[in-house]
Design an enzyme around this catalytic site. Sequence first.
Site, PDB file in Angstrom:
ATOM      1  N   GLY A 240       5.283   1.850   2.058  1.00  0.00           N
ATOM      2  CA  GLY A 240       4.204   2.607   3.524  1.00  0.00           C
ATOM      3  C   GLY A 240       4.486   3.761   3.590  1.00  0.00           C
ATOM      4  N   PRO A 275       8.286   0.110  -1.791  1.00  0.00           N
ATOM      5  CG  PRO A 275       9.805   1.411  -3.578  1.00  0.00           C
ATOM      6  CD  PRO A 275       9.207  -0.122  -2.247  1.00  0.00           C
ATOM      7  NE  ARG A 277      -0.129   5.189   0.210  1.00  0.00           N
ATOM      8  CZ  ARG A 277      -1.294   5.814   0.000  1.00  0.00           C
ATOM      9  NH1 ARG A 277      -2.701   5.660  -0.326  1.00  0.00           N
ATOM     10  NH2 ARG A 277      -1.589   4.178   0.938  1.00  0.00           N
ATOM     11  CB  CYS A 343     -27.324   3.364  -7.142  1.00  0.00           C
ATOM     12  SG  CYS A 343     -27.595   2.985  -8.912  1.00  0.00           S
ATOM     13  CD  GLU A 344     -23.793   1.552  -3.024  1.00  0.00           C
ATOM     14  OE1 GLU A 344     -23.211   1.484  -1.363  1.00  0.00           O
ATOM     15  OE2 GLU A 344     -23.372   0.220  -3.294  1.00  0.00           O
TER      16      GLU A 344
HETATM   17  N1  LLP Z   1       4.207  -4.367   1.362  1.00  0.00           N
HETATM   18  C1  LLP Z   1       4.013  -4.989   1.674  1.00  0.00           C
HETATM   19  C2  LLP Z   1       3.055  -6.236   2.064  1.00  0.00           C
HETATM   20  C3  LLP Z   1       1.781  -4.374   1.636  1.00  0.00           C
HETATM   21  O1  LLP Z   1       1.186  -4.717   2.106  1.00  0.00           O
HETATM   22  C4  LLP Z   1       2.293  -2.748   1.375  1.00  0.00           C
HETATM   23  C5  LLP Z   1       0.643  -2.790   1.177  1.00  0.00           C
HETATM   24  C6  LLP Z   1       3.346  -2.628   0.829  1.00  0.00           C
HETATM   25  C7  LLP Z   1       3.916  -2.734   0.559  1.00  0.00           C
HETATM   26  C8  LLP Z   1       3.008  -1.019   0.018  1.00  0.00           C
HETATM   27  O2  LLP Z   1       2.671  -0.761   1.156  1.00  0.00           O
HETATM   28  P1  LLP Z   1       2.714   1.267   0.248  1.00  0.00           P
HETATM   29  O3  LLP Z   1       4.634   1.642  -0.063  1.00  0.00           O
HETATM   30  O4  LLP Z   1       2.182   1.826  -1.593  1.00  0.00           O
HETATM   31  O5  LLP Z   1       2.518   2.363   0.655  1.00  0.00           O
HETATM   32  N2  LLP Z   1      -5.892   0.469  -0.095  1.00  0.00           N
HETATM   33  C9  LLP Z   1      -4.701   1.386   0.582  1.00  0.00           C
HETATM   34  C10 LLP Z   1      -3.507   1.530   0.771  1.00  0.00           C
HETATM   35  C11 LLP Z   1      -3.600  -0.936   1.317  1.00  0.00           C
HETATM   36  C12 LLP Z   1      -1.970  -0.748   1.087  1.00  0.00           C
HETATM   37  C13 LLP Z   1      -1.682  -2.061   1.880  1.00  0.00           C
HETATM   38  N3  LLP Z   1      -0.530  -2.718   1.901  1.00  0.00           N
HETATM   39  C14 LLP Z   1      -4.912   3.135  -0.029  1.00  0.00           C
HETATM   40  O6  LLP Z   1      -5.615   2.874  -0.929  1.00  0.00           O
HETATM   41  O7  LLP Z   1      -4.836   4.100   0.438  1.00  0.00           O
END
Ligand code: LLP
Length: 415
Positions: A240, A275, A277, A343-344
Site C-alpha cells: 500500500g 509491496p 506499486r 471509442c469512449e
Molecule cells: N496486498 C494485497 C492483499 C493487495 O490487495 C494489494 C493491492 C497489495 C498487497 C499491493 O498494494 P500496493 O503496494 O501496490 O499498493 N489498480 C489500482 C491498485 C489496486 C491495488 C489492489 N491491491 C491502481 O492502479 O491504483
Amino acid sequence: MNEYFHYQQDRLYAENAALDDIAQRFGTPCYVYSHAALTDGYRQFAEAFKSREHLICYAVKANSNIAILNLFARLGAGFDIVSGGELQRVLAAGGAANKVVFSGVGKSEAEMRQALEAEILCFNVESPSELDRLNAVAGSMGKVAAISLRVNPDVDAKTHPYISTGLKQNKFGVAYTEAFELYRKAAAMPHLRVTGMDCHIGSQLTEVSPFIAAAEKVLALTDRLAAAGIVLEHLDLGGGLGIRYDDETPPSIAEYAQALLGVLQGRSEKIIVEPGRVLVGNAGVLLTRIEYLKHGEEKNFAIVDAAMNDLMRPALYDAYHAILPLQKRGLEKQFYEVVGPICETGDFIGHGREMAVDKGDALAVMSAGAYGMSMSSNYNTRPRAAEVMVDGAVAHLIRERETVRQLYAAEKIVA
Ligand code: LLP
C-alpha cells in the site's frame, strides 16, 4: 522523473538507453522498465527491514511480467498472489513456492489445491466459509494448510475509494470484532495450521499514520490470541505504500519501515510486507506516438496510439500520469487533451497538458510500471503492448507485442 528516467541533451533516457531509439526499434505503444530502478527499490526495502527477520512478498498484480518476477526472485523476494494464474507465473519465473502468500476473497477449490500442491508459505484467509473450504480441500489431499486471517482493522487509508480496502464497508478480510472467535475455530480445524495474521488497508497511501493504526490493531489482537494459547509466527502488514505521480509526498521506503519497526519493537514475530506499486510504479513508463493533432473549437487534442486498454488508470480512477516528450523541441507550447483511439469519451491519458509537440512525436507516460500492463485489455481488438527492460544501455524485449491473430485464436465460428 527520477534518476532512472532523465533528459540528456533534450532526449529522454531510461538509464543509458535513449527512449526514442526504443520506440523506433520496438514500436509503440510500448512499456519500458528500468532494471536498476527495480533492483534499487527492492534493495531499499531489504535494507530498511534488515534489522529483523522479514520477507518481502512482491504483490504480483502490480506488474506480473515474468522477467520482473524473476529479477525480484533472484534478489530474494517472496510473492503475494491473488490467483492460481499468478502462482503459475511465479513458479515459471523461478520464484520459490515456500515464499508465496495467497491473498484474495474468492479462492476456488482448484486454486487451493494448486497452492497446496506447490506447498506455499501461507493462505491469507478472508472469510469463515473460506476456512471451511480450505480445511476440506487440505483434508482431501492429506495435507495441512498454513493460514493467516486477513483482518479488517477498520482504518481509513485516506486514498481513492476504489483502492481503499480496510474499512468496515469493504469486501476484504474478516471483521476485527469477529477475528478472535474465528482464530479459535481455525485453530481447532484438523487440516489447518494457524501461523500468522494479515492485513492490507489500501493502496497509494501517502501517510504513515494509517499503517501504524492498522499495525497496532494487529498487535493487540495477536496479544489476545497469545493469551488464549494461539501463538502467531508471522505478521503480514500488507502493501500500500504510495508513490509520487504528480505532487504527492509519500513517505520514503526507509521512513515507512522505520515507522513500522517502531511499533514492532520488542516483538519476535517474523514480518511480511506485500509491496507492489512502490517497487515498480516509477520504474516503468509507457511510450506512445502522436498520430494526429486535432484542433477543436474548445480544445486541442493530441491523439496518441496508446489508449485506455493499455493504461486504464486515468479512465478508471481519474489518475494523473505525467506525460513527457521523448525529444524536447523548440515549438510553441499548447494545451492538449491527450487521448487514445478508443471509442469512449473516458479514453484519455491526460487532460489539459501543456506540450511543445508535433504529429509523429513520441511521448512517455510516466510512472506507468504499476497497474499499467497488468490491467491492460484487448478492448477494440487492440493487441497488448510490447514490454522492454533496459539494463544500462541495453534494451531487452521481455514481452512481444501481441498479434491480432492471437486475440481470436481461441474463438470458434458456429456452423
Ligand atoms: N496486498 C494485497 C492483499 C493487495 O490487495 C494489494 C493491492 C497489495 C498487497 C499491493 O498494494 P500496493 O503496494 O501496490 O499498493 N489498480 C489500482 C491498485 C489496486 C491495488 C489492489 N491491491 C491502481 O492502479 O491504483
